[in-house]
Design an enzyme around this catalytic site. Structure first.
Site, PDB file in Angstrom:
ATOM      1  N   CYS A 282       0.808  -1.214   0.000  1.00 54.31           N
ATOM      2  CA  CYS A 282       0.000   0.000   0.000  1.00 54.31           C
ATOM      3  C   CYS A 282       0.840   1.262   0.000  1.00 54.31           C
ATOM      4  O   CYS A 282       0.310   2.348  -0.221  1.00 54.31           O
ATOM      5  CB  CYS A 282      -0.960   0.005   1.197  1.00 54.31           C
ATOM      6  SG  CYS A 282      -0.141   0.127   2.800  1.00 54.31           S
ATOM      7  N   GLU A 381      -6.469   1.360  -8.048  1.00 57.33           N
ATOM      8  CA  GLU A 381      -5.347   0.819  -7.278  1.00 57.33           C
ATOM      9  C   GLU A 381      -4.966  -0.518  -7.909  1.00 57.33           C
ATOM     10  O   GLU A 381      -5.615  -1.535  -7.689  1.00 57.33           O
ATOM     11  CB  GLU A 381      -5.722   0.630  -5.807  1.00 57.33           C
ATOM     12  CG  GLU A 381      -4.550   0.151  -4.975  1.00 57.33           C
ATOM     13  CD  GLU A 381      -4.907  -0.150  -3.526  1.00 57.33           C
ATOM     14  OE1 GLU A 381      -3.988  -0.156  -2.689  1.00 57.33           O
ATOM     15  OE2 GLU A 381      -6.099  -0.396  -3.238  1.00 57.33           O
TER      16      GLU A 381
END
Length: 496
Positions: A282, A381
């Site tokens: 992340c 993402e």
């Protein structure tokens, strides 16, 4: 043939359960390497019951004794760091050196938690009224749960449970079913360190296990790290069931490169932050905002460095980047190459061209140039080794893109201008900022977490925010007998 069977850890021992199972793969070969049990309601209830039964005794265990166990756990982690790294690499795919670094970062949180006697000190005020003292104390919540992702099967759980357990809570970990073995090994090390049975438990599974924890009335708080849609679901479901929640969501991390930056440093950073752990983190850099006129030169330097990366199995000490975690995820990530080109980007480096023996889940470093904010490769993402280059004309244009992005996890700026860097750290709407540092993961004594759609709840992980998340404050006001007044009762019963 499968070679291992991973099951739950409940009340200080393995707990095999009949029922559904999931497959575990070796990403570098594509081989099915084992199975993992999936928890149903009986296992969920058993884990919660064990944690609930262990809580009173652990809550009342002295801070000195808690710290002794934490220090012993810390030593065992250090002793078994290489073993854990190899275990993580075999199921996740990341190279062993990267996995060892993951364990080291988790170890830092354990070391932070070893200072819990100092961290749990409350406040005290004498004589707030005539012979009346006021003070505050921090007390544990009870049974708490952590739901963690596949990309850091040791580090992310260790953002949570060392602090939670040090504060006096009991803990249930629901790790990713894709790489579950590290969590059980951590449980075994806790037991060897002397942690009482039931204080740390591991439940494997999928949404059934997650929902069971989110809705269980005896679970007081839930910590989560994962994608934004799931973080939102965790937050809403747990909060609706009366629980305290910290849910860390997804990211689309941008790196701004100003014209005065050291481009060699910036290129090194883009490669390590974009392709380390195959981009499955992340805090990976997904977008480079190249401020004119550095775009062409920066791209050339990044491309040159990708050509010298060694792609191979995680257990090969020469490998610098391993495979992706599953075949399905690899295929999904690779789909952005075609959609990016169809939407107008230039495929500067095609990761599908790498040649690695076997049938592993491989995708090499990939660069999409001339990406624009309307493209899927920019908006989504991707969570893989795909780096998007966006050309911008100015610092202000870069800031407009950053502020418009729904995510706010991490960001970085590369510049030799101290004024620009200070302005950036002050203005950017992002929770973690790097200045000439590509992956600004805070040290354990600070707290990890983003802003905007990268965080649901109001507490970041570890550091003092972690201590506050896993405790609740009790304010006490006390009046006692004053011997100088001959034992006169000043307001409270003499046995008070």
């Amino acid at each position: 043939m499968t070679s291992k069977h991973v099951t739950h850890w409940i009340n200080g021992k393995p707990a095999t359960a009949a029922g559904r199972q999931g497959d575990i793969y070796e990403p570098s070969t594509g081989r099915l390497s084992g199975t993992v049990d999936f928890a149903a309601q009986p296992e969920i209830d058993a884990a919660v019951a064990a944690a609930r039964a262990a809580f009173p005794g652990w809550r009342d265990t002295s801070l000195t004794q808690r710290v002794k166990i934490l220090f012993r756990f810390r030593e065992l982690l250090a002793e078994h760091r290489d073993e854990l790294a190899r275990l993580i690499s075999s199921e996740h795919g990341k190279v062993v050196s990267d996995a060892a670094g993951e364990v080291a970062r988790g170890l830092e949180v354990v070391e932070f938690a070893c200072g819990i006697p100092h961290l749990l000190k409350g406040g005290f005020s004498e004589n707030v009224s005539a012979r009346v003292d006021a003070y505050s104390i921090l007390q544990p919540l009870g049974v708490v749960a952590g739901i963690t992702p596949f990309n850091f099967p040791a580090m992310v759980p260790m953002w949570m449970f060392p602090v939670a357990i040090a504060c006096g809570n009991t803990f249930i970990l629901k790790p990713s079913e894709k790489d579950p073995s590290a969590s059980v090994r951590l449980a075994e090390l806790w037991a060897e360190a002397g942690l009482p049975d039931g204080v740390f438990n591991v439940l494997h599974g999928d949404k059934v296990a997650v929902d069971g924890l989110l809705r269980h009335p005896d679970v007081k708080a839930v910590s989560f790290v994962g994608s934004t849609p799931i973080a939102r679901y965790i937050y809403e479901t747990a909060a609706r069931n009366g629980k305290r929640v910290q849910a860390l969501g997804g990211a689309k991390n941008h790196m701004v490169v100003l014209p005065d930056a050291d481009l060699d440093l910036a290129a090194d950073a883009a490669v390590s932050a974009g392709f380390g752990s195959a981009g499955e983190r992340c805090m990976a850099i997904s977008v480079v905002l190249a401020v004119d006129p550095v775009g062409d030169e920066l791209l050339a330097k990044i491309k040159d460095r990708t050509q010298h990366l060694t792609i191979g199995p995680g257990d090969d000490p020469t490998s610098e980047m391993g495979p992706l975690v599953t075949r399905e995820h690899r295929d999904k990530v690779a789909s952005y190459l075609d959609s990016g080109v169809a939407q107008g980007a230039t495929l500067a480096v095609d990761g599908r061209e790498i040649q690695v023996p076997g049938d592993g889940f491989w995708l090499g470093p990939t660069i999409l140039d001339h990406v624009t904010p309307e493209m899927d490769a920019y908006k989504d993402e991707i969570f893989g080794p795909v780096l998007s280059i966006v050309r911008v004309t100015s610092y202000d244009e870069a800031m407009e893109l950053l502020d418009a992005n729904p995510y706010g996890n991490g960001t970085a700026i590369f510049t030799n201008d101290g004024g620009a860097a200070r302005r950036f750290q002050n203005e950017v709407e992002v929770g973690m900022v790097g200045i000439n540092v590509p992956i600004p993961v805070p040290m354990a004594y600070y707290s990890f977490g983003g802003w905007k759609s990268s965080l649901f709840g109001d507490s970041h992980a570890h550091g003092m925010e972690g201590v506050h998340f896993y405790t609740r404050t009790k304010a006490v006001t006390a009046r006692w007998l004053d011997p100088s007044h001959g034992g006169v009762n000043l307001g409270f019963p003499t046995n008070g």
